[in-house]
Design an enzyme around this catalytic site. Structure first.
Site, mmCIF file in Angstrom:
data_model
loop_
_atom_site.group_PDB
_atom_site.id
_atom_site.type_symbol
_atom_site.label_atom_id
_atom_site.label_comp_id
_atom_site.label_asym_id
_atom_site.label_seq_id
_atom_site.Cartn_x
_atom_site.Cartn_y
_atom_site.Cartn_z
ATOM 1 N N SER A 266 0.832 -1.198 0.000
ATOM 2 C CA SER A 266 0.000 0.000 0.000
ATOM 3 C C SER A 266 0.874 1.259 0.000
ATOM 4 O O SER A 266 1.718 1.432 -0.869
ATOM 5 C CB SER A 266 -0.958 -0.053 1.197
ATOM 6 O OG SER A 266 -1.999 0.872 1.071
ATOM 7 N N ASP B 103 -6.306 -3.767 -1.825
ATOM 8 C CA ASP B 103 -5.161 -3.332 -1.022
ATOM 9 C C ASP B 103 -4.440 -4.516 -0.383
ATOM 10 O O ASP B 103 -5.053 -5.363 0.260
ATOM 11 C CB ASP B 103 -5.681 -2.383 0.060
ATOM 12 C CG ASP B 103 -4.584 -1.675 0.823
ATOM 13 O OD1 ASP B 103 -3.716 -2.354 1.399
ATOM 14 O OD2 ASP B 103 -4.585 -0.431 0.842
#
Length: 291
Positions: free
Chosen positions: A40, A158
């Protein structure tokens, strides 16, 4: 000689700490790693480090991630993205271009994503062909980002959902000297979701990701346990924010972001100086110098 790996956690705006640490590494010309793993915001931060672009990650976070074009609750209420990660990635590339030659010659760089069909982590080696897709996918936070990135035969969310701190993956890939940059203090442990039913409702069209989010805290805390008690053949070096780190996941105040960045710079500087033997700091003086 054991392979050395760099692992960088995400954490949204808390990634300003890692931005500071990595800039300190660049200042000290500290690049001893054989490969890198990012998740991320941690993967985004890695781009500046691997290309030698000191200050790039700080500017991306403090100038672009604070923009309403990126974070917009009103847009979210109207059915749009709370966080438009595609806009952030594309705009950062335009405003702060990367030296792609340096990026792909630096060292193998892997970014973690979450496969929406399995709920497990998929780790992509970042290349010129997949850079845009992987960087969008690793930051595509469920619920907050409406679009589901699909490429290479799969669809992804994610990476922090499945593997927020891919230290075990670094070990699995052969690393026995692992440096981990966290976005939370060493004392932190993730709590279980307070309202799993709401997550199920909001992700009713993707029950696999909903289930992965419900078990995320367990996997996160297992990674912390691995860091604190590594295998006998591995050394794990941890750089974590101090207990008074003021930046939260959605902090947008520049004053607080600057404090967080400065804390990261100091932690990175202390870490390298301690490794070089220039300074001999106790754990109390430098929590980032020891596992």
């Amino acid at each position: 000689m054991s392979n050395k790996a760099l692992v960088v956690e995400g954490g949204a705006m808390r990634g300003i700490f890692a931005a500071g640490v990595l800039d300190a590494f660049l200042e000290q010309q500290h690049r001893p790693f054989d490969f890198a793993l990012g998740v991320s915001a941690g993967a985004s931060n890695m781009l500046g480090y691997l290309t030698g672009a000191k200050g790039r990650s700080y500017r991306v976070i403090s100038e672009l991630a604070t923009s309403r074009k990126f974070f917009n609750p009103g847009r979210f209420i109207r059915g749009g993205n709370l966080m438009d990660v595609k806009w952030l990635s594309e705009t950062s590339m335009q405003r702060y271009p990367l030296d792609l030659k340096k990026l792909f010659e630096a060292m193998p760089f892997y970014a973690a994503t979450t496969n929406i069909n399995t709920g497990l982590a998929d780790y992509f080696k970042v290349s010129q062909d997949n850079l845009a897709d992987v960087m969008e996918a690793t930051t595509a936070l469920p619920i907050a980002y409406k679009r589901t990135p699909c490429f290479s035969g799969g669809c992804y969310a994610d990476g922090g959902v499945a593997d927020s701190i891919p230290v075990k993956e670094a070990y699995r890939r052969g690393a026995r000297d692992i440096t981990v940059i966290l976005s939370e203090p060493l004392s932190y442990e993730m709590r279980k979701l307070k309202n799993p039913r709401l997550i199920k409702l909001l992700l009713k069209e993707n029950s696999t990701i909903a289930e992965a989010l419900q078990t995320r805290a367990e996997r996160y805390n297992e990674s912390l346990a691995f860091i604190r008690n590594p295998p006998s053949d591995a050394k794990i070096r941890v750089i974590a924010p101090p207990e008074d780190f003021p930046v939260k996941r959605l902090t947008r105040k520049k004053k607080l972001l600057d404090i967080g960045y400065t804390m990261g710079l100091k932690a990175g500087q202390d870490h390298v100086l301690n490794l070089k033997g220039i300074e001999h700091l106790s754990p109390e003086e430098c929590s980032s110098c020891y596992a």
